[in-house]
Design a protein around this motif. Structure first.
Motif, short mmCIF file in Angstrom:
data_model
loop_
_atom_site.label_atom_id
_atom_site.label_comp_id
_atom_site.label_asym_id
_atom_site.label_seq_id
_atom_site.Cartn_x
_atom_site.Cartn_y
_atom_site.Cartn_z
N ARG A 99 0.81 -1.23 0.00
CA ARG A 99 0.00 0.00 0.00
C ARG A 99 0.84 1.27 0.00
O ARG A 99 0.38 2.32 -0.46
CB ARG A 99 -0.96 0.00 1.19
N ASP A 100 2.07 1.20 0.52
CA ASP A 100 2.94 2.39 0.57
C ASP A 100 3.91 2.44 -0.61
O ASP A 100 4.80 3.29 -0.64
CB ASP A 100 3.74 2.39 1.88
N GLY B 23 -1.66 4.36 -3.21
CA GLY B 23 -2.01 3.29 -2.30
C GLY B 23 -2.70 2.11 -2.97
O GLY B 23 -3.23 1.22 -2.29
N LYS B 24 -2.70 2.07 -4.29
CA LYS B 24 -3.39 1.00 -5.02
C LYS B 24 -2.48 0.29 -6.03
O LYS B 24 -2.97 -0.48 -6.84
CB LYS B 24 -4.60 1.58 -5.77
N SER B 25 -1.19 0.58 -5.95
CA SER B 25 -0.26 0.04 -6.95
C SER B 25 0.73 -0.93 -6.32
O SER B 25 1.04 -0.84 -5.11
CB SER B 25 0.49 1.17 -7.65
N ILE C 275 3.17 -10.18 -16.74
CA ILE C 275 4.04 -9.03 -16.50
C ILE C 275 4.23 -8.18 -17.75
O ILE C 275 4.53 -8.69 -18.83
CB ILE C 275 5.41 -9.48 -15.97
N SER C 276 4.01 -6.88 -17.58
CA SER C 276 4.26 -5.90 -18.64
C SER C 276 4.58 -4.58 -17.94
O SER C 276 4.34 -4.43 -16.73
CB SER C 276 3.05 -5.76 -19.56
N THR C 277 5.12 -3.63 -18.67
CA THR C 277 5.50 -2.35 -18.08
C THR C 277 4.29 -1.65 -17.47
O THR C 277 3.26 -1.49 -18.13
CB THR C 277 6.15 -1.44 -19.15
N ASN C 278 4.44 -1.24 -16.20
CA ASN C 278 3.40 -0.52 -15.44
C ASN C 278 2.11 -1.32 -15.26
O ASN C 278 1.05 -0.74 -15.00
CB ASN C 278 3.07 0.81 -16.13
N CYS C 279 2.20 -2.65 -15.35
CA CYS C 279 0.99 -3.46 -15.18
C CYS C 279 0.47 -3.44 -13.75
O CYS C 279 -0.70 -3.78 -13.49
CB CYS C 279 1.26 -4.90 -15.61
N GLY C 280 1.34 -3.04 -12.79
CA GLY C 280 0.92 -3.05 -11.39
C GLY C 280 0.28 -1.76 -10.92
O GLY C 280 -0.22 -1.68 -9.78
N THR D 222 -3.69 -1.63 -9.76
CA THR D 222 -4.31 -2.96 -9.88
C THR D 222 -4.10 -3.83 -8.65
O THR D 222 -4.27 -5.05 -8.72
CB THR D 222 -3.72 -3.70 -11.11
N MET D 223 -3.79 -3.22 -7.52
CA MET D 223 -3.45 -3.98 -6.31
C MET D 223 -4.49 -5.04 -5.95
O MET D 223 -4.15 -6.18 -5.62
CB MET D 223 -3.27 -3.03 -5.12
N MET D 224 -5.76 -4.70 -5.99
CA MET D 224 -6.82 -5.59 -5.53
C MET D 224 -7.52 -6.33 -6.67
O MET D 224 -8.56 -6.95 -6.45
CB MET D 224 -7.85 -4.81 -4.70
N ASP D 225 -6.95 -6.29 -7.86
CA ASP D 225 -7.56 -6.96 -9.01
C ASP D 225 -6.97 -8.37 -9.16
O ASP D 225 -5.85 -8.53 -9.63
CB ASP D 225 -7.29 -6.15 -10.28
#
Length: 240
Positions: A156-157, A162-164, A173-178, A181-184
Motif C-alpha cells: 500500500r505504501d 495506495g493501489k499500486s 508481467i508488462s511495463t506498469n501493469c501493477g 491494480t493492487m486488488m484486481d
C-alpha cells in the motif's frame, strides 16, 4: 607387524569408510554453500541463527574433509597414534553434528517469524534500495507467483495512490501493469509470499537434517571400525 585375519578386513573397511567420509565432507560443504546462497538470495535475512546454520554445516564439512584424509592415512599405514587421533576427532565431530541437528530443529520453529520480519523489511526498503535488491524481491515474487508478505495489500505504501504494486506482482508481467491494480485478482497475485517461502525453507532444512543424520550414522560405524583397528594394532604391538 601388520594386522592379520579379520583385522585386515577391518583395516580396508575403515579405509573405504574414510573415503566415504571424505565424499560426505565434500557434500556437506556443497550443501552448506547452497543453503547459504538460498537463504540470502531468496530473502535478505538478518537473523543470526539463519546464517549460522549453513556456516556451521560448511565448517563441519571442511573439518570432515581433512579428518577423513587423516583417517585414510592412519588406516593404510596401520599407525596406532593416527587412528586413535582420528577416532577422537571423529567422536567430537559426531557430537557437534548432533548439536547442529538440534539447532536446525529449533530454528525450524522460528522460520515463520524470521520470514515474516525479513519480507516486511524487504518491502519497506524496496523503493530506497539498490537495483540489485529490487531485482531480488521482484525475482522472488515472479518465481513464487506471490505478492507482498501476506497479501498484495502489503504494498500500500509503494506509490502515493495506495493501489499500486511492483510489476513483478502481475499475473502477466508488462511495463506498469501493477499501477492501480493492487486488488484486481485477474491482474495481480493476491496471495503473499510468506507461506511459499516458509514451505521452501522448511523443505530444504528437512533435507539438510536428513543428510546430517545419515552422515552421522556412517561416522558412528567408522568410529566402531577405528576402535576395532586400534585394538588390532595394539595387539600386534604386544605380540612383538
Amino acid at each position: 607387524m601388520g594386522v592379520e585375519g579379520g583385522m585386515k578386513c577391518v583395516k580396508y573397511l575403515l579405509f573405504i569408510f574414510n573415503f566415504l567420509f571424505w565424499l560426505c565432507g565434500l557434500a556437506l560443504i556443497v550443501v552448506g554453500i547452497l543453503a547459504q546462497v538460498a537463504l540470502h538470495n531468496t530473502i535478505m535475512m538478518n537473523d543470526v541463527a539463519a546464517s549460522g546454520g549453513p556456516i556451521l554445516i560448511i565448517v563441519i564439512g571442511v573439518v570432515i574433509f581433512f579428518i577423513a584424509f587423516f583417517g585414510c592415512c592412519g588406516a593404510w599405514k596401520e599407525n596406532y597414534c593416527m587412528v586413535t587421533t582420528f577416532a577422537v576427532l571423529l567422536g567430537l565431530i559426531i557430537i557437534v553434528e548432533i548439536a547442529a541437528a538440534i539447532a536446525g530443529y529449533v530454528f525450524r520453529n522460528k522460520i515463520s517469524g524470521v520470514v515474516q520480519d525479513s519480507l516486511t523489511e524487504m518491502i519497506s526498503n524496496y523503493n530506497s534500495s539498490s537495483t540489485k535488491f529490487r531485482d531480488t524481491v521482484d525475482g522472488l515474487q515472479k518465481d513464487l507467483k506471490c505478492c507482498g508478505v501476506n497479501s498484495s495489500s502489503d504494498w500500500r505504501d509503494f506509490m502515493p495512490d495506495g493501489k499500486s504494486v511492483p510489476d513483478s506482482c502481475c499475473v502477466t508481467i508488462s511495463t506498469n501493469c501493477g499501477i492501480g491494480t493492487m486488488m484486481d485478482p485477474d491482474k495481480v497475485y493476491q496471495q503473499g509470499c510468506h507461506d511459499a517461502v516458509e514451505a521452501m525453507l522448511e523443505k530444504n532444512l528437512l533435507w539438510v537434517i536428513i543428510a546430517a543424520i545419515v552422515i552421522a550414522i556412517l561416522q558412528i560405524l567408522g568410529l566402531v571400525f577405528a576402535c576395532l583397528l586400534m585394538r588390532g594394532i595394539r595387539s600386534g604391538y604386544e605380540v612383538m
